[in-house]
Motif scaffolding. Structure first.
Motif, mmCIF file in Angstrom:
data_model
loop_
_atom_site.group_PDB
_atom_site.id
_atom_site.type_symbol
_atom_site.label_atom_id
_atom_site.label_comp_id
_atom_site.label_asym_id
_atom_site.label_seq_id
_atom_site.Cartn_x
_atom_site.Cartn_y
_atom_site.Cartn_z
ATOM 1 N N SER A 110 0.800 -1.298 -0.017
ATOM 2 C CA SER A 110 -0.014 -0.024 -0.253
ATOM 3 C C SER A 110 0.899 1.425 0.017
ATOM 4 O O SER A 110 0.368 2.354 -0.431
ATOM 5 C CB SER A 110 -0.714 0.105 1.266
ATOM 6 N N PHE A 111 1.774 1.213 0.661
ATOM 7 C CA PHE A 111 2.600 2.334 0.856
ATOM 8 C C PHE A 111 4.051 2.361 -0.014
ATOM 9 O O PHE A 111 5.006 3.305 0.421
ATOM 10 C CB PHE A 111 2.810 2.926 2.281
ATOM 11 N N ASN A 123 -2.015 -2.341 5.884
ATOM 12 C CA ASN A 123 -0.649 -2.682 6.211
ATOM 13 C C ASN A 123 -0.184 -3.832 6.021
ATOM 14 O O ASN A 123 1.027 -4.258 6.928
ATOM 15 C CB ASN A 123 -0.563 -2.067 7.761
ATOM 16 N N LEU A 147 1.722 11.358 6.650
ATOM 17 C CA LEU A 147 2.174 9.995 6.321
ATOM 18 C C LEU A 147 3.331 10.190 5.300
ATOM 19 O O LEU A 147 3.374 11.278 4.732
ATOM 20 C CB LEU A 147 1.270 9.085 5.758
ATOM 21 N N THR A 181 10.312 4.036 0.927
ATOM 22 C CA THR A 181 8.863 4.048 0.300
ATOM 23 C C THR A 181 8.620 4.544 -0.938
ATOM 24 O O THR A 181 7.645 5.185 -1.642
ATOM 25 C CB THR A 181 8.186 5.104 1.238
ATOM 26 N N LEU A 225 5.256 5.005 9.596
ATOM 27 C CA LEU A 225 5.133 5.904 8.379
ATOM 28 C C LEU A 225 4.985 7.384 8.722
ATOM 29 O O LEU A 225 4.894 8.415 7.834
ATOM 30 C CB LEU A 225 3.894 5.620 7.250
ATOM 31 N N VAL A 267 3.295 0.361 -5.854
ATOM 32 C CA VAL A 267 2.090 0.500 -4.898
ATOM 33 C C VAL A 267 0.871 -0.316 -5.336
ATOM 34 O O VAL A 267 0.765 -0.410 -6.408
ATOM 35 C CB VAL A 267 1.830 2.015 -4.755
ATOM 36 N N ASN A 288 3.455 9.168 2.220
ATOM 37 C CA ASN A 288 2.887 9.675 0.872
ATOM 38 C C ASN A 288 1.963 10.850 0.947
ATOM 39 O O ASN A 288 1.240 11.041 0.106
ATOM 40 C CB ASN A 288 1.919 8.564 0.435
#
Lengths: 418, 943
Positions: free
Chosen positions: B769-770, B809, B899, B798, B833, B802, B901
């Motif tokens: 996801s991240f 998570n 976060l 990161t 994060l 993605v 992102n």
């Protein structure tokens, strides 16, 4: 596997050693002696003792320590069971298993040990087979041997070792064919001070003495086989048949053997054949204590309780006991504080009792330990669990054997707390 | 040395006589002479001088004489190797004798002559005997291979005897099979990695068939061999169990125990819902109970094994408590073992009975046993909560007996009961204090001192009591000294005004007059804590202690599993892995229980899961200095509800609490420090740190972020097992994630539980996801040898690909080593994060909060949270406090998080004074992260 065996007497002398592999020095026993010194009583020596290079596994029987030495991982029970077999064999051969008997027959002992283990692996441990290989010494045979020059050692291959029934020798012949079975039960009980039962369990065995010609095939059935839910069989018993039909089916070994042992657990209701009334009191500040003990029968189905013997370790503070038995005789050892009362039979009309006083050291405080009574007795013609043999049949042979079944109940560890 | 001379003269006379008899023409006389020789040999006399004469008697057809000569040969061949060669021919001839008994006897004796020179001559006869038509000869020859291997392993391998031996496993005669198995097992012990006993379903079938027909000893060998096999599936496992079960009714206890081992091991593979599984469990209890009615030596071994079985599968013996009741004439080693098992089996259902028994035992004569019985009462109290009250009153009764060692043991266990049930039984303290003078054992004194220190506020004369111990400080054992030091510091923190002198005295005793480094170090730590930061001292020393768990001496689960595989062996008696004590330890293989195939709730997985969830906490032993020192686990303090003043301005409040007494103490401490210990820096630093809360603390309540108090690191969850060794051919990975100095790290412990070395590690992530991905290769530079662990920290970035995962998570990882590639997935705390620049401007915060639609708001409850430095704590994990206000007794904290992102998450945290339940509202433009973020908040606040 088992490396060596040392026999050690009560005074700590190694009087026999046998090595099946390389020789292990006697000094390995020093570790045993150390443990022996630490133990308060001879029976408190731990059965497994580690040393830097070996393990010592020992049993104490007939006041002799049988100490086996092992070097690699060997199941300890395997060793202990083997040592038991050695003791049994000696007893079987010499009538008693004492230091004197072993020393007198040292060559036979050596031959036996050699046959029983090979390189530490058990070889021949069945008494039937051993007796074919090495004949037990008897006065008559020793005489005959010296006259004719024949020997104790059998010339034949021990046939039993290879047959499907290794426990029975072939070609057995008797003129009187007979089979006797003894059902013997020992009852282990702990009774607390209020008289209620804490645990009660029964260890039972069926010992057989079978002298039958040829290859008889026997079956033994019970009136109430459901009692037997925890059993250990002689290898001759066919397990499948027991599982399916609850019938003991077997080709018996020749002579004496234990057919079966069983255990009736505390979860079943166990009848207690004897009750004890006791009153043992010490008063603070007085140098006298009162002692009052009465025995009585219960749940004996009318059978007589006999050979009754009561023993107890009185508190350390007791100097002497002045007691009066209504029957039998009692002794008190002021050194070991051991009280022992040989009661004999219990007559339900006139209950045996032991009454009197105990003297304490003047000015000593009241003892804080409570004595436990250990009771021994026998009851003939009754198995306390209620186990009853239904019938015994023989197949495979034509003759009609003589059959007999006897029952007996004994006290095992029968303890009454006060 | 005249006596020795005479003695040897007598002996030589005897030997001379025997020599003459051995060379006699009369058969009978010869035999008698050999018998005499053997008898002398047996009692340890040296008759080796007769070697040639005795060997001459070998050429006979008299079987007894032959046997006797063989006996002699076995004993003395080693010391007379040249002479022994004379016997070789006879052996070779005897191996061809028509009588199988003689053939067997010859092959048997041959192997016992432990002389290198001879062994080569014996290979041919042995080879013949291994293929003899008579099974009796074959089975004897099988054992002979093991003997020969012991003397010359290389020779046995070169001659191909091992293969012949393996063929014998398929022999038609069960006794030959059993002996071949026994011989191979013994040889395999010195070749741990060889595939000597290559078990496959065919050989297993052969063994199971032989099992029914061979002797009791053979059954033991076969069962022990079976226990090494791992069935392919649960069906095979069940069928083996079915065929082994009848052995439980064998009269030989060793057979029974070996059968129990096989069943305990193979049971692991059976699904628990299977009817047969239940049947099997029921069948195991009776034979074990029967073992307890045997001789005491057997009982002892049985009890040690039952102790293991009860820990692994308590259900087997749970109804059998009574058989473990102690008889007064049991040997002490049986009594102690029974007691141990009684406690393991104690439960609410049977505790009344158990306690009545234990009380009975506590009045016995044997001191060791009485002590253990008293301890057992304490363990019952801790194990069965419902019984605690009864246990305590039983212990009090025992204390009233005034029997010295009983009182001391009772005090030691009462200490543990206090720790298990805080604030419940302190009413008995008065009784305990009465017995203070009679305590002469360090453990009991230490326990008593602990109690006085811990409950100083309830004991009026605590200072006097502790002072009385202080008089003989230097004569006490270390254990007592350490405990006394801690207790007095506790007392001081609780009653600062009256005890300054005492605390100074003990600190100087510990630091200046003691040679013990542990004591000195602890003294200095306390001293420094008290002088620099009394509040922190209070938090550390008076922290709430973790509860102790019920079982105090459980065997560690992996060891237990291994021991279950070794039931009936020495290892099981000593409760140590076989490698720990077997002579030479030639690389014993670690055995593991098999794992049920495919079933989710298999005992294996559930047990290991249970372990990682709640590792059995163990009462720290007295030697555990660190745990004892801090009086808590090393986890940060989660103390009980703090005094109200502290929650607003912690340091300020604490100052009030300690009052003026502190200042004066500080002064004295400063003096002492300057004069005595030479801590030059300490006094200089101190005024500053004391000044800080006074000014800075009040300065800016809103801007707590700028920092008073101790900095706290980002929250990182404890390591958990990600990859089980069983699923990864021995590689175990446990790990966690942490954010350290702005870098996300994956911190792992790699453990090699296999037998071989592991190398060539590498790691890869699946898309997530991240976009987490490794920022560098996995740095495992040295090969990982068996039983070794290594700590690795892998930095992450990161910038990876993605993909949205569920849960958000979730991270899927592949790890490679020289053996294979393994996959696992783990979940990282999203707090990792949270970036360092996540502090939003107050204005922007307000605007954003209003801007985000209300449907994006989610509300959560955080329960049972007791904190007094929420902002600090949160900031450690990059959760920033923007503002704080108090409305109607409620503290409202406004928090922001960013976060990696770029997603912002805003929060409002509501804390009501005295209410441990906090309410949190989260607002975010991407509401799907809220759940995860909340979890992180909760984790951070609670840890």
């Amino acid at each position: 596997m088992i490396h060596s065996l040392f026999l050690i007497n009560a005074s700590g002398d190694i009087f026999l050693e046998k090595h099946w592999k390389s020789v292990v020095s006697r000094s390995v026993c020093d570790y045993f002696f150390e443990a022996q010194e630490r133990a308060s009583e001879p029976e408190n020596v731990p059965p497994v003792i580690p040393t830097p290079h070996h393990y010592l596994i020992s049993v104490l029987r007939h006041r002799i320590y049988f100490v086996a030495v092992i070097q690699s991982e060997v199941p300890p029970l395997f060793v202990i069971e083997f040592l038991h077999r050695v003791v049994d064999t000696f007893q079987d051969y010499f009538g008693v298993c004492t230091e004197a008997a072993i020393k007198d027959n040292v060559v036979v002992v050596y031959e036996l040990l050699e046959e029983m283990l090979d390189n530490g692996f058990p070889l021949a441990t069945e008494s039937n087979i051993l007796k074919e290989l090495i004949k037990p010494p008897t006065i008559l045979r020793t005489m005959v041997n010296t006259i004719t020059g024949s020997t104790n050692v059998g010339e034949q291959l021990p046939t039993g070792q290879l047959s499907v029934v290794p426990w029975r020798r072939t070609g057995v012949k008797y003129t009187n064919n007979e089979a006797y079975f003894d059902v013997v039960e020992e009852i282990d009980v702990i009774i607390d001070k209020s008289g209620s039962t804490i645990t009660a369990e029964i260890q039972g065995v069926i010992d057989a003495c079978v002298k039958l010609t040829g290859m008889p095939d026997l079956t033994l059935s019970f009136m109430n086989p459901r009692l037997l839910d925890d059993v250990s069989f002689h290898p001759c018993v066919r397990f499948k048949r027991w599982e399916a039909e609850r019938i003991l089916s077997f080709i018996p070994p020749d002579g004496n053997f234990r057919l079966l042992s069983y255990h009736v657990s505390s979860q079943n209701l166990v009848a207690i054949p004897v009750y004890v009334k006791h009153n043992i009191t010490f008063r603070e500040g007085s140098s006298q204590g009162r002692f009052d003990l009465t025995l009585g029968p219960k749940q004996t189905m009318g059978k007589v309780v006999e050979s009754v013997l009561v023993s107890s370790q009185l508190p350390r503070g007791v100097l002497n006991a002045n007691l009066n038995p209504s029957q039998g005789t009692y002794t008190f050892d002021p050194v070991t504080k051991l009280l022992s009362w040989d009661v004999g039979k219990i007559n339900p009309q006139k209950l045996p009792s032991l009454k009197g006083t105990m003297s304490l050291q003047a000015g000593a405080s009241k003892p804080d330990e409570n004595p436990t009574f250990n009771i021994q007795f026998k009851i003939q013609q009754m198995a306390i669990s209620g186990l009853k043999v239904n019938r015994l049949d023989m197949y495979g042979e034509k003759y009609k054997p003589f059959k007999g079944i006897k029952y007996m109940t004994k006290a095992g560890k029968f303890q009454v707390r006060t | 040395n005249e006596w020795m001379f005479l003695f040897s003269l007598v002996c030589s006379g005897e030997i001379f006589e025997l020599k003459a008899e051995l060379n006699s023409d009369k058969k009978e006389k010869k035999k008698e002479a050999v018998k005499k020789v053997i008898a002398s040999m047996t009692v340890g006399k040296d008759v080796s001088a007769l070697f040639p004469d005795v060997v001459n008697c070998m050429q006979t057809d008299n079987l007894e004489l032959k046997k006797l000569v063989y006996l002699y040969l076995m004993n003395y061949a080693k010391s007379q190797p040249d002479m022994a060669i004379m016997a070789v021919n006879t052996f070779v001839k005897d191996c061809e004798d028509p009588n199988p008994l003689i053939r067997a006897l010859a092959v048997r004796t041959m192997g016992c002559i432990r002389v290198d020179k001879i062994t080569e001559y014996l290979c041919e006869p042995l080879r013949k005997c291994l293929k003899d038509e008579d099974p009796y000869v074959r089975k004897t020859a099988a054992v002979c291979v093991a003997k020969l291997h012991d003397i010359n392993a290389q020779l046995v391998e070169d001659q191909g005897f091992l293969d012949t031996l393996k063929d014998l496993i398929s022999d038609s005669n069960p006794m030959v099979v059993a002996n071949a198995v026994a011989a191979l097992s013994e040889i395999a012990e010195s070749h741990p990695n060889s595939n000597l006993l290559d078990l496959n379903p065919q050989t297993i079938n052969k063994l199971l068939t032989a099992l029914n027909e061979c002797t009791e000893w053979g059954q033991i060998f076969i069962l022990d061999c079976l226990a090494n096999y791992t069935p392919r599936d649960d069906r095979e496992s069940q069928s083996i169990c079915e065929r082994v079960t009848p052995r439980l009714s064998h009269a030989n206890s060793a057979v029974v125990l070996s059968a129990v081992k096989v069943l305990m091991k193979f049971m692991e593979m059976l699904p628990k819902d299977l009817d047969y599984y239940g049947t099997l469990l029921k069948k195991l209890a009776p034979p074990l109970v029967t073992l307890l009615s045997a001789e005491p030596e057997l009982q002892y071994v049985a009890l040690r094994n039952i102790n293991l079985i009860v820990q692994r599968r308590p259900e087997i013996m749970k109804h059998e408590m009574k058989v473990f009741f102690v008889k007064y004439n049991d040997p002490i080693y049986v009594k102690l073992e029974k007691l141990d098992i009684m406690i393991r089996l104690a439960s609410q259902a049977n505790i009344a009975q158990v306690l009545a028994e234990l009380k009975e035992y506590a009045t016995e004569v044997d001191v060791d046993f009485v002590r253990k019985a008293v301890r057992a009462i304490g363990r019952c109290a801790i194990k069965v909560e419902q019984s605690a009250e009864r246990c305590v009153s039983t212990l009090l009764d025992l204390i009233q007996t005034k029997v010295n060692y009983v009182v001391q043991e009772a005090i030691v266990v009462i200490k543990d009961i206090f720790r298990k049930y805080p604030n419940k039984y302190e009413s008995v303290i008065a009784t305990l204090c009465e017995n203070l003078d009679s305590l002469d054992e360090p453990e009991a004194r230490a326990a008593m001192i602990w109690i006085v220190g811990e409950y100083a506020e309830r004991i009026d004369n605590a200072d006097e009591l502790l002072e009385s111990f202080l008089e003989g400080f230097h004569d006490e054992s270390t254990q007592v000294q350490l405990q006394l030091l801690t207790a007095i510091v506790k007392l001081f923190l609780k009653k600062p005004t009256e005890t300054q002198e005492l605390v100074q005295q003990v600190l100087s005793l510990a630091t200046q007059d003691s040679d013990n480094p542990d004591l000195r170090d602890r003294g200095y730590i306390y001293w420094r804590l008290l002088s620099t930061d009394p509040v922190a001292a209070k938090e550390v020393v008076l922290a709430e202690k973790p509860l102790i768990s019920e079982e105090t001496d459980l065997i560690e689960p992996t060891l237990l599993e291994e021991l279950i595989c070794h039931i009936g062996t020495l290892a099981s008696v000593y409760h140590k892995p076989p490698s720990a004590f077997v002579e030479g330890s030639r690389g014993v293989q670690h055995k593991r229980l098999p794992c049920s195939a495919g079933s989710v709730d298999s005992p294996e997985t559930s047990s290991t899961a249970g372990v990682s969830d709640a590792p059995p906490a163990v009462i720290p032993s007295q030697g555990d200095l660190l745990g004892d020192l801090l009086n808590l686990d090393l986890t940060p303090t989660t103390t009980g509800p703090p005094p109200p003043a502290v929650s607003t301005g912690m340091q300020l409040g604490a100052m009030d609490l300690l009052g003026g007494g502190l200042d004066s103490l500080c002064d004295t401490l400063v003096c002492d420090l300057q004069i005595g210990a030479g801590f030059g820096a300490a006094p200089a630093a101190m005024p500053a740190s004391f000044g800080a809360p006074g000014s800075g603390g009040l300065d800016d309540l809103f801007d707590l972020g700028s920092g008073v108090g101790m900095p706290m690191g980002a929250y990182s969850p404890p390591k958990s097992v990600w990859l089980q060794a069983m699923k990864a051919k021995g590689l175990e990975i446990s790990g966690t994630f942490a954010r350290r100095a702005g870098v996300i790290q994956m911190e792992m412990t790699l453990t090699n539980k296999a037998m071989s070395v592991m190398t060539d590690f590498a790691i890869q992530f699946n898309r997530n996801s991240f976009g987490l991905s490794p920022a560098g290769p996995l740095q495992v530079l040295t090969p990982l040898s068996p039983n070794q662990s290594i700590e690795v920290a892998l930095p992450l970035n990161t910038s990876g690909p993605v993909m949205k995962m569920d849960p958000l998570n979730n991270l899927q990882v592949a790890v490679k080593n020289n053996i294979d590639v393994f996959y696992f997935s783990c979940q990282y705390p999203i707090s990792m994060l949270f970036v360092e620049d996540g502090k939003m401007e107050r204005q922007i915060f307000l605007a954003t909060w209003k801007d985000i639609p209300n449907e994006n708001e989610s509300q959560f409850q955080i329960k049972d949270c007791h904190l007094n430095a929420v902002s600090n704590k949160l900031q450690g994990s990059n959760i920033f406090t923007i503002a704080k206000r108090t409305v109607d007794g409620q503290d409202m904290l406004y928090l922001s998080v960013k976060l990696t992102n770029g997603i912002w998450v805003l929060a409002e945290l509501r804390i009501q004074a005295g209410n441990p339940n906090y309410t949190i509202s989260l607002k975010c433009r991407a509401p799907e992260v809220s759940q995860c973020v909340f979890q992180s908040y909760e984790a951070v606040l609670k840890n």
